[in-house]
Scaffold this motif. Structure first.
Motif, mmCIF file in Angstrom:
data_model
loop_
_atom_site.group_PDB
_atom_site.id
_atom_site.type_symbol
_atom_site.label_atom_id
_atom_site.label_comp_id
_atom_site.label_asym_id
_atom_site.label_seq_id
_atom_site.Cartn_x
_atom_site.Cartn_y
_atom_site.Cartn_z
ATOM 1 N N MET A 104 -16.656 -6.555 -100.147
ATOM 2 C CA MET A 104 -16.692 -7.404 -101.340
ATOM 3 C C MET A 104 -16.367 -8.855 -100.978
ATOM 4 O O MET A 104 -16.943 -9.785 -101.553
ATOM 5 N N LEU A 105 -15.465 -9.047 -100.020
ATOM 6 C CA LEU A 105 -15.157 -10.398 -99.558
ATOM 7 C C LEU A 105 -16.403 -11.014 -98.924
ATOM 8 O O LEU A 105 -16.761 -12.148 -99.230
ATOM 9 N N TRP A 106 -17.084 -10.263 -98.074
ATOM 10 C CA TRP A 106 -18.279 -10.768 -97.405
ATOM 11 C C TRP A 106 -19.341 -11.169 -98.439
ATOM 12 O O TRP A 106 -19.923 -12.250 -98.351
ATOM 13 N N LEU A 107 -19.578 -10.294 -99.420
ATOM 14 C CA LEU A 107 -20.574 -10.592 -100.463
ATOM 15 C C LEU A 107 -20.173 -11.797 -101.305
ATOM 16 O O LEU A 107 -21.014 -12.633 -101.647
ATOM 17 N N SER A 108 -18.887 -11.915 -101.628
ATOM 18 C CA SER A 108 -18.450 -13.043 -102.457
ATOM 19 C C SER A 108 -18.483 -14.358 -101.680
ATOM 20 O O SER A 108 -18.780 -15.406 -102.255
#
Length: 159
Positions: A104-108
């Motif tokens: 989720m960090l990577w996508l955000s």
């Protein structure tokens, strides 16, 4: 760019970075099997300080500009997942549990890079080192799971 806006964004990044002090690596982390390409310990504070300054700069450049709604939403999302990952990985010792947080960090961060770029070229460019670092961190997180398959997370009731 408004210096006070920069200061507010920097405070947000400082808050996220404080989790590193609250949940230090410690002996547990030192005892884990790590890939040969893990960066040396001294790289992490330099990388994170640089990244936090850059994303505070990006947020301050874009905040208040027309069409910045999605950029600000992604800025908030990435700093939330950034703040969450350290307590899950180091605090709970949740190698597996931290992987969805990292995803989720990577996508955000990708969303922040794209949406900031759409509003302001320099703000978008400021997210590029962060995107590279989070990509490396994602691969490192996955490698740590593979190299430590029997690692158990710390149970909350044992803390």
């Amino acid at each position: 760019m408004d210096i006070w806006l920069f200061f507010l964004f920097f405070l947000a990044t400082f808050g996220a970075g404080a989790t590193g002090a609250l949940f230090p690596t410690g002996e547990w982390y030192k005892s884990l099997n790590k890939p040969t390409w893990v960066p040396p310990d001294w790289v992490f504070p330099i990388a994170w300080t640089s990244i936090y300054l850059l994303i505070a700069f990006a947020g301050a450049r874009v905040a208040g500009q027309d069409g910045s709604g999605y950029a600000m939403a992604f800025w908030g999302l990435q700093i939330a997942f950034n703040t969450l990952w350290t307590p899950v990985f180091f605090g709970l010792r949740g190698l597996r549990e931290s992987l969805p947080v990292m995803a989720m960090l990577w996508l955000s961060v990708l969303g922040a890079l794209v949406t900031h770029w759409q509003v302001d070229l320099y703000a978008g460019l400021a997210f590029v080192p962060y995107m590279i670092w989070v990509t490396i961190a994602s691969a490192l997180n996955l490698s740590m799971i593979r190299l430590n398959p029997d690692q158990e997370k710390l149970e909350l009731h044992k803390i």
